[in-house]
Motif scaffolding. Structure first.
Motif: not given
Length: 430
Positions: A244-251, A254-256, A274-277
């Motif tokens: 149940k990962i929110n990929l955008r939030q985790r991205f 991590i950078l922060a 930020i674009r998804g694919f």
């Protein structure tokens, strides 16, 4: 609409490569794309040594022009960051000298690289290229060919043989070829462009970060011209759903917050959204053909399961598709039996590499084992070079047949394999 022997759906690297090889062989074709070029494509933007080899096979002048263009940077290697933070630096050419060696890889936005290939397509009189054409439906004709129509039901074209290179979301792949999107063999990804990222390699090494609390995902940082960078994350869709990962939030987290990455991005500025694919991975053997059609690149789920690299595999499949499509037309045989020769050719070239990458992908489920491999690779030229071979045009098949290779892989070796010699012979294979 005029009838065509061969129609190609999608003018990305796979479709453009197929069209260019057909043109070189004197075989006319119709190339359709729903977009107008130049157009953006969400991707990591890395051009591996295998891409360079495929450019050379199309036309050596393309390879000669690439280093002169302002939208690329030469990349001399890759930095793997293990979950324990250990960096494993693997140059594409051991002992490289930038003053005398040709770069074995580049990084360039797909906006520019795809258009680079399309510009070559436009120069070929044997290729009829039509943009802004959205093929919504395909149906078999009474003679065994294909009728292509748009959303309004208007005929776009008719052809004998269809080369499907219009990507992972292709309706043809799902509805006609019958490929399912399986989360265990599919990667969810995000990409953003940044400027001002600190600590980029002076030799433009691309970076793959395997962060312990983000496994089995990974983060990449690929340098671009003028201090830019392509930054993104990828993770198996199955893992995203299970955890149940929110990929955008985790991205963004991590950078922060990551101890090694946060300082590097403290002053960086994101350029655009930020674009998804989605990435259909080549982690399972799938049919690449059927009666009257061939699947290329992402449409055939040929993306490397470990690195996410897909451009070179699309181009390899495009080359083989052109070869077997031309033969099918010449023999007037577009049967599924004959076109299975295309499957055999593609998997003969890429199958072993996909299996090795699948094994590497599985390491992501075992951080301690991944750390062990990274530590061993730092002192094991054979293992380090095997990782490098995933990115340069070296055919793994011959090497994996040698029993001595596995001894060197496990226990190291005193003598470093001469990659240049293998690179010279690789162009004669597959």
């Amino acid at each position: 609409m005029p009838f065509h022997d061969i129609c190609i759906l999608g003018a990305g690297p796979g479709g453009a490569t197929a069209a260019l090889h057909l043109a070189r062989a004197g075989q006319p074709c119709l190339l359709l794309d729903r977009a107008a070029f130049p157009r953006d494509k969400v991707c990591g933007d890395a051009l591996s040594g295998k891409v360079l080899a495929e450019l050379k096979r199309i036309d050596e002048t393309l390879l000669q022009r690439l280093p002169t263009l302002p939208w690329q940077v030469a990349s001399w290697g890759i930095d793997f960051f293990a979950p324990n933070g250990r960096r494993l630096s693997v140059p594409f050419t051991p002992g490289f000298n930038k003053a005398t060696n040709s770069a074995a890889g580049y990084v360039a936005k797909r906006l520019d690289f795809d258009n680079f290939l399309v510009e070559e397509v436009r120069r070929q009189p044997a290729i009829t290229f039509r943009e802004n054409v959205d093929v919504a439906h395909t149906e078999r004709t009474p003679t065994g060919g294909w009728r292509l129509t748009d959303k309004a039901g208007q005929e776009v074209a008719t052809c004998r043989l269809l080369l499907v290179a219009n990507g992972a979301q292709s309706a043809f792949v799902r509805q006609v070829a019958g490929h399912e999107l399986l989360p265990a063999h599919h990667c969810a990804g995000l990409r953003a462009y940044y400027e001002g990222v600190a600590g980029l390699s002076p030799d433009n090494f691309i970076e793959l970060h395997f962060i312990e609390d983000f496994l089995p995902g990974y983060l990449w940082v690929f340098p671009l011209p003028n201090g830019g960078a392509n930054v993104g994350v990828g993770m198996l869709s199955q893992a995203v759903a299970d955890k149940k990962i929110n990929l955008r939030q985790r991205f963004e987290e991590i950078l922060a917050t990551h101890p090694a990455l946060a300082p590097r991005f403290a002053q960086a500025q994101r350029q655009g959204p930020i674009r998804g694919f989605g990435l259909p991975l080549g982690s399972r053997h799938q049919s690449l053909s059927g009666a009257g059609y061939l699947l290329l690149g992402d449409a055939g789920s040929l993306i490397d399961p470990f690195t996410g690299e897909g451009i070179s595999h699309a181009m390899v499949s495009g080359r083989h598709a052109a070869n077997w499509a031309a033969q099918a037309v010449a023999k007037d045989d577009c049967s599924s039996e004959f076109l299975r020769n295309y499957d055999a050719a593609v998997y003969n070239r890429l199958g072993q590499e996909l299996r090795v990458s699948r094994m590497m992908q599985r390491l992501l489920d075992y951080p301690s084992l991944f750390n062990f491999v990274a530590n061993r690779a730092a002192n094991n030229p054979t293992l380090a070079e095997t990782l490098s071979m995933m990115f340069v045009d070296i055919d793994l098949r011959a090497r994996l047949k040698q029993p001595s290779f596995y001894l060197q892989l496990l226990f190291g070796g005193k003598k470093r394999t001469l990659l240049r010699a293998e690179q010279g012979s690789a162009s004669k294979r597959g």
